[in-house]
Scaffold this motif. Structure first.
Motif, PDB file in Angstrom:
ATOM      1  N   ASP A   1      -1.812  58.573  41.833  1.00  0.00           N
ATOM      2  CA  ASP A   1      -2.803  59.549  41.379  1.00  0.00           C
ATOM      3  C   ASP A   1      -4.154  58.883  41.143  1.00  0.00           C
ATOM      4  OD1 ASP A   1      -0.969  61.581  41.509  1.00  0.00           O
ATOM      5  OD2 ASP A   1      -0.484  61.550  39.375  1.00  0.00           O
TER       6      ASP A   1
ATOM      7  N   GLY B   1      -0.109  62.287  49.946  1.00  0.00           N
ATOM      8  CA  GLY B   1       0.077  63.499  49.098  1.00  0.00           C
ATOM      9  C   GLY B   1       0.244  63.571  48.813  1.00  0.00           C
ATOM     10  N   PRO B   2       1.246  64.314  49.392  1.00  0.00           N
ATOM     11  CA  PRO B   2       1.976  64.266  48.957  1.00  0.00           C
ATOM     12  C   PRO B   2       1.832  63.601  48.917  1.00  0.00           C
ATOM     13  CG  PRO B   2       3.080  65.020  49.746  1.00  0.00           C
ATOM     14  CD  PRO B   2       1.828  64.595  49.377  1.00  0.00           C
TER      15      PRO B   2
ATOM     16  N   GLU C   1       2.457  69.664  43.611  1.00  0.00           N
ATOM     17  CA  GLU C   1       2.336  68.238  43.893  1.00  0.00           C
ATOM     18  C   GLU C   1       3.190  67.352  43.006  1.00  0.00           C
ATOM     19  OE1 GLU C   1      -1.918  67.622  43.706  1.00  0.00           O
ATOM     20  OE2 GLU C   1      -2.023  67.736  45.891  1.00  0.00           O
ATOM     21  N   LYS C   2       3.782  67.885  41.962  1.00  0.00           N
ATOM     22  CA  LYS C   2       4.599  67.057  41.079  1.00  0.00           C
ATOM     23  C   LYS C   2       5.916  67.738  40.781  1.00  0.00           C
ATOM     24  CE  LYS C   2       1.205  64.170  38.688  1.00  0.00           C
ATOM     25  NZ  LYS C   2       0.724  63.709  37.369  1.00  0.00           N
TER      26      LYS C   2
ATOM     27  N   GLN D   1       5.312  67.392  52.691  1.00  0.00           N
ATOM     28  CA  GLN D   1       4.095  66.784  52.178  1.00  0.00           C
ATOM     29  C   GLN D   1       4.322  65.382  51.653  1.00  0.00           C
ATOM     30  OE1 GLN D   1       1.199  68.139  52.487  1.00  0.00           O
ATOM     31  NE2 GLN D   1       2.055  69.926  53.459  1.00  0.00           N
TER      32      GLN D   1
ATOM     33  N   ALA E   1       3.545  66.483  47.760  1.00  0.00           N
ATOM     34  CA  ALA E   1       3.446  67.884  47.352  1.00  0.00           C
ATOM     35  C   ALA E   1       4.800  68.536  47.524  1.00  0.00           C
ATOM     36  CB  ALA E   1       2.406  68.605  48.208  1.00  0.00           C
TER      37      ALA E   1
ATOM     38  N   ARG F   1      -1.438  72.223  45.160  1.00  0.00           N
ATOM     39  CA  ARG F   1      -2.390  71.826  46.199  1.00  0.00           C
ATOM     40  C   ARG F   1      -2.968  73.029  46.934  1.00  0.00           C
ATOM     41  NH1 ARG F   1      -1.521  69.763  51.735  1.00  0.00           N
ATOM     42  NH2 ARG F   1      -3.246  68.374  52.284  1.00  0.00           N
TER      43      ARG F   1
ATOM     44  N   GLU G   1       2.557  74.736  47.540  1.00  0.00           N
ATOM     45  CA  GLU G   1       2.696  73.278  47.570  1.00  0.00           C
ATOM     46  C   GLU G   1       2.364  72.718  46.186  1.00  0.00           C
ATOM     47  OE1 GLU G   1       0.524  71.674  50.816  1.00  0.00           O
ATOM     48  OE2 GLU G   1       1.492  72.980  52.296  1.00  0.00           O
TER      49      GLU G   1
END
Length: 548
Positions: free
Chosen positions: A508, A99-100, A261-262, A118, A104, A247, A259
């Protein structure tokens, strides 16, 4: 097995062993002392004749249906192709790290909301890398593979690309700004609880409502969580403004979670991203206060608006407490990050403040209730109220403590992510042409100290990758008569990755195109080797196990 690639040298075109990769090379031959095998310039041997009285075994260019890879794979002791390999894998392709993911970063913004974990403490079997059918996978011999059917069977047909799976998490309510909003099953429990508690209060304030008070209470529960959703949307809009992917948003028992993600790139953006949620809750409280001036107190609209005003004030005040995983903790993290220049220092400081806050809630909330500091008469507090307050305090404290620990774990994860470098994790590969017998390809790989095979055309352009599990499914006595093209997966654009990728960028790219192997190329387009998703998973676990 060597985790080769650290030298930075290209790996294509090597038919001989080299000294560029230290450590023992994986044995890739199908026998320790191979029988004579067909070379490219030799005529392929004729299958041995069947003795009279025995059924004939037809020769073919690929394994028969009964010889396809199955769950009953040869063991490393009986199949020399296993030599030096790690944990076994099944034949099914693994999905690329997520996913995290990339982890996340949830933003919980309501009293007691947990920070959802995540972060892939490793790219888990259900996260990344993972098999497409949710079964775990790991390397077995040369490269990953299917059962030899579909793309691995040499049929030339490509599987349609898989649609990315929805993150899930409950009942999908909509997609504001393109971000899915889910209502978790636990929300219905808290909605029933709010309806019951608020209904009891309405019975004292508006006794004439009768049973209709529960309908009014349910409306209040829905309106309150709509306010929480607006709070979360503030975080989402800010994240999208900073070009950070979101997310999902999830409404759950103790509030909502955004959530993201970065990680933000600067402490200033981190502060803004955290502050917009409580700010919007304060604005909503102000709006409800103004609305109270237009209605008569002691009426249903007056009671509802007053309740929503107080609820939003509580949400804003609670989330401004300076401890992770609350918004105030993220603001404190940003301040310490700005002062020290180290995001990890900010995370550690805010996480420990969050743990101290959890202990304070566990001890202080029941004491405040007992002493009447929260506005209730201490003499009216009964035994059941005391138990309820203690239970609520324990739940909130556990959630805050766990969220602080998750924040530390995610920070540690991001600190180790740069250690995942495609160049260092790539397996050495040898190019083979489509009609090369499998036994000959394995001999070349063993001579070159390689652990992967790349099928190329006459001009040396890569066409496909020979996958490991398909090799395992071919009996040794059949390998001289099986072409590598029948065991390969066609290359797609997403399966060609740069050798310079590392960290979150690498994850990614792998997550965007789920596969078991990827062709790693230099910037010039030259073949560098093959990256296995299972190798990334093992490196991830190893990095996470290393102390800071």
């Amino acid at each position: 097995m060597d985790e080769s690639g650290g030298s930075g040298q290209p790996r294509s075109g090597n038919d001989r062993a080299t000294d560029r990769h230290p450590g023992p090379s994986a044995r890739a031959t199908d026998t320790p002392h191979p029988d004579p095998e067909p070379h490219e310039n030799q005529t392929r041997p004729t299958p041995p004749q069947t003795p009279p009285g025995e059924p004939a075994t037809p020769a073919s260019d690929g394994p028969s249906a009964s010889e396809q890879p199955s769950s009953e794979q040869p063991s490393p002791e009986t199949d020399p192709a296993h030599a030096g390999q790690g944990t076994p894998s099944d034949e099914k392709p693994a999905q690329a790290p997520a996913g995290p993911a990339t982890p996340a970063e949830p933003h919980p913004h309501h009293p007691g909301t947990p920070e959802a974990d995540q972060a892939p403490a490793a790219p888990r079997a259900d996260e990344a890398p993972r098999p497409a059918d949710e079964h775990a996978t790991a390397p077995r011999t040369l490269a990953h593979s299917d059962t030899g059917t579909g793309m691995g069977s040499g049929s030339g047909k490509r599987r349609p690309p898989r649609r990315p799976k929805e993150p899930g998490g409950g009942l999908l309510m909509g997609r504001p700004f393109g971000v899915p909003v889910y209502v978790a099953p636990s929300w219905f429990l808290v909605a029933a609880l709010i309806t019951w508690v608020f209904g009891g209060q309405l019975d004292r304030v508006l006794p004439e409502l009768g049973a209709a008070r529960y309908l009014v209470s349910l409306f209040f529960a829905v309106a309150f969580y709509a306010s929480v959703l607006i709070h979360e949307l503030a975080h989402t809009v800010a994240a999208l403004r900073f070009k950070l992917p979101v997310r999902r948003i999830q409404l759950q028992f103790f509030g909502g979670v955004s959530e993201i993600e970065k990680e933000t790139e600067t402490p200033g953006r981190e502060f803004v991203l955290a502050f917009v949620g409580p700010l919007l809750s304060l604005i909503l409280a102000g709006i409800f206060y103004l609305a109270m001036q237009t209605v008569e107190r002691g009426t249903v609209p007056g009671v509802l608006i007053a309740g929503l005003m107080i609820s939003n004030l509580i949400v804003a005040a609670f989330n401004l407490l300076p401890g992770l995983p609350l918004d105030g903790g993220r603001m404190l993290r940003a301040v310490v990050w700005k002062i020290t220049g180290k995001p990890m220092s900010g995370t550690i400081a805010a996480a420990w403040v969050g743990r101290a806050l959890a202990v304070s809630v566990l001890i202080g909330l029941p004491l405040l209730t007992q002493t009447g500091a929260l506005g209730s008469n201490a003499e009216d507090v009964g035994g059941m109220d005391t138990v309820t307050d203690a239970l609520l305090a324990a739940i909130l404290a556990a959630i805050i403590w766990t969220g602080a620990g998750n924040s530390l774990r995610m920070a540690r994860l991001r600190e180790h992510l740069p250690e995942l470098r495609a160049r260092n994790l790539t397996r050495r590969a040898v190019p083979v042409e489509t009609d090369t017998p499998l036994s000959e390809a394995l001999r070349r790989a063993n001579d070159a100290g390689a652990r992967a095979l790349v099928v190329v055309d006459a001009d040396g352009e890569p066409l496909s990758l020979v996958r490991e599990a398909a090799i395992v499914g071919v009996p040794e006595h059949r390998r001289p008569w099986v072409d590598v093209s029948g065991l390969a997966q066609d290359l797609t654009d997403g399966m060609r990755i740069s050798a310079e990728l590392a960290g979150e960028d690498l994850l990614d790219v792998l997550r965007a195109t789920p596969a078991t192997e990827y062709l790693v190329v230099e910037e010039s387009g030259e073949i560098y080797g093959v990256l296995s998703a299972a190798d990334v998973e093992r490196a991830f676990v190893k990095a996470m196990a290393r102390p800071n």
